[in-house]
Design an enzyme around this catalytic site. Structure first.
Site, PDB file in Angstrom:
ATOM      1  CB  SER A 158      -1.058  -0.089   1.266  1.00  0.00           C
ATOM      2  OG  SER A 158      -0.214  -0.327   2.208  1.00  0.00           O
ATOM      3  CG  HIS A 186      -3.650  -1.174  -2.300  1.00  0.00           C
ATOM      4  ND1 HIS A 186      -4.165   0.411  -2.091  1.00  0.00           N
ATOM      5  CD2 HIS A 186      -3.451  -1.206  -0.977  1.00  0.00           C
ATOM      6  CE1 HIS A 186      -4.170   0.687  -0.979  1.00  0.00           C
ATOM      7  NE2 HIS A 186      -3.761  -0.200  -0.159  1.00  0.00           N
ATOM      8  CE  LYS A 218      -7.317   0.729   1.006  1.00  0.00           C
ATOM      9  NZ  LYS A 218      -6.709  -0.430   1.771  1.00  0.00           N
TER      10      LYS A 218
HETATM   11  C1  LIG Z   1      -6.530  -0.373   2.972  1.00  0.00           C
HETATM   12  C2  LIG Z   1      -6.072  -1.862   3.470  1.00  0.00           C
HETATM   13  C3  LIG Z   1      -6.589  -2.705   4.400  1.00  0.00           C
HETATM   14  C4  LIG Z   1      -7.763  -2.261   5.358  1.00  0.00           C
HETATM   15  O1  LIG Z   1      -9.144  -2.179   4.369  1.00  0.00           O
HETATM   16  P1  LIG Z   1     -10.374  -1.237   5.087  1.00  0.00           P
HETATM   17  O2  LIG Z   1     -11.235  -1.901   4.160  1.00  0.00           O
HETATM   18  O3  LIG Z   1     -10.015  -0.072   4.793  1.00  0.00           O
HETATM   19  O4  LIG Z   1     -10.214  -1.512   6.534  1.00  0.00           O
HETATM   20  C5  LIG Z   1      -6.091  -3.976   4.391  1.00  0.00           C
HETATM   21  N1  LIG Z   1      -5.145  -4.416   3.714  1.00  0.00           N
HETATM   22  C6  LIG Z   1      -4.370  -3.595   3.070  1.00  0.00           C
HETATM   23  C7  LIG Z   1      -3.198  -3.850   2.200  1.00  0.00           C
HETATM   24  C8  LIG Z   1      -4.936  -2.180   2.962  1.00  0.00           C
HETATM   25  O5  LIG Z   1      -4.193  -1.452   2.073  1.00  0.00           O
END
Ligand SMILES: *Cc1c(COP(=O)(O)O)cnc(C)c1O
Length: 372
Positions: A158, A186, A218
């Site tokens: 991320s 992502h 996302k």
């Molecule tokens: C954003 C993210 C999460 C968390 O997801 P949410 O739905 O925002 O709680 C988990 N793992 C990774 C790799 C992320 O980038």
């Protein structure tokens, strides 16, 4: 900085303090978070059925919207089943604590998302971390530490934007009888010709990666998360993942919006193609300007500046160009690794990327003059 709310016609723009900024900080990779079909799906669902789910899934909170979303996610990803969680953070806590116990070894990339680290801690498992992307160190850990139960990695990292060495990790997992768990928050919706994510790009099937985690907040522009896998995995998570059992289900309207987003992402592959063209355009421009790029081929394009104060100053300077690029500092990234984290979206135009490049060229050049 307080997050301004976007204009529905322009998810990539925000008004902040009376100024209109172009947002290069969000994870709205496909530009769906303001899409009319998401809004309509959520609104229709709310008008017909109200807002809250009323209870946890296993009590009476599991509605036909949740069930349909799970079926569609499983189909999309070529898995037997999928299970919704209220966020990716909760999914990771639930999955790792359900699949590993304190007798188990869990091997993980050092740059994995914080929620995977916390999940390993909650499981009480013996956790060994290998340096980022270092497949040889991972192999050594597996050989020296005795049988590992899980190998755990982000699909796309991320804060760095690079993709894990998934084929090599899958081979190691197979060799050592471990399960490979991939959190592709992502990658899903973004990577691969069909948008199935980092696994599609790597040519890996469900057999090689039995546990796949994704988020709906996302690329899918909504909220919530899911785990996809075979029926036995999902059944055992329903029994044992405490962050699934002991929490209220997502509002059904949010599931309805996520279903709409999943549909658009499949019907409109131009979003992925346009986004990846923007990534190439940004990288070519940044190379020409001599900007400190990392080797990332995803919409996450960090520029490493090292010092936190310097990252903040650059981010502030970009506000002067009506551009919102967030500075990411330790502890989110390692000491000395402060950066500008540029994220691109299908909602951006080539012209907006060019404006960003011109501004980056100017703020980095100014800084050099200032220091010199
Ligand atoms: C954003 C993210 C999460 C968390 O997801 P949410 O739905 O925002 O709680 C988990 N793992 C990774 C790799 C992320 O980038």
């Amino acid at each position: 900085m307080v997050g301004a709310l976007p204009d529905p016609d322009h998810p990539e723009r925000v008004v902040l303090g009376g100024r209109e900024l172009t947002n290069f900080s969000s994870n709205d990779y496909l530009g769906l978070r303001t899409h009319a079909l998401l809004i309509r799906a959520a609104t229709d669902c709310m008008q017909q059925h109200g807002f809250g789910a009323g209870a946890a899934h296993l009590i009476c909170g599991h509605s036909i919207e949740h069930a349909a979303l799970e079926v569609e996610l499983a189909e999309f990803l070529g898995r037997e089943r999928a299970l919704l969680f209220s966020s990716g953070y909760l999914a990771n806590l639930g999955v790792l604590s359900a699949l590993a116990s304190r007798h188990d070894l869990l091997v993980a990339d050092r740059l994995n998302h914080a929620s995977l680290l916390d999940g390993a801690r909650l499981a009480g498992a013996r956790l060994r971390r290998y340096p980022h992307g270092d497949i040889e160190s991972c192999a050594r850990l597996l050989e020296n530490q005795g049988g590992a139960r899980l190998i755990v990695t982000d699909g796309v990292f991320s804060m760095d934007g690079d993709v894990a060495p998934l084929r090599a990790l899958a081979a190691l997992a197979q060799q050592h009888g471990a399960w490979l768990v991939v959190d592709d928050a992502h990658g899903i919706g973004v990577l691969g010709a069909q948008g199935h994510g980092a696994l599609e790009q790597a040519g890996l099937d469900a057999h090689s990666v039995p546990v796949l985690i994704g988020t709906l907040g996302k690329a899918f522009g909504s909220f919530g998360a899911f785990v996809a896998g075979d029926a036995a995995l999902i059944d055992s998570l329903i029994q044992r993942a405490r962050t699934y059992v002991y929490t209220t289900a997502l509002p059904p309207a949010i599931a309805a919006a996520a279903r709409a987003a999943l549909g658009i992402s499949q019907r409109e592959p131009w979003r992925r193609r346009h986004l990846l063209r923007l990534v190439e355009r940004f990288r070519a421009g940044a190379v020409a300007l001599g900007l400190p790029l990392l080797p990332s081929a995803t919409p996450i394009q960090p520029l490493i500046v090292g010092d936190s104060a310097r990252a903040l100053a650059l981010s502030d300077a970009l506000l002067g160009f009506d551009l919102w690029v967030s500075a990411i500092r330790p502890p989110t990234v390692p000491q000395g690794g402060a950066r500008l984290r540029v994220t691109l979206s299908a909602a951006h135009s080539e012209a907006q990327v060019d404006v960003l490049l011109a501004a980056l060229g100017e703020v980095f050049a100014r800084e050099t003059v200032g220091v010199g």
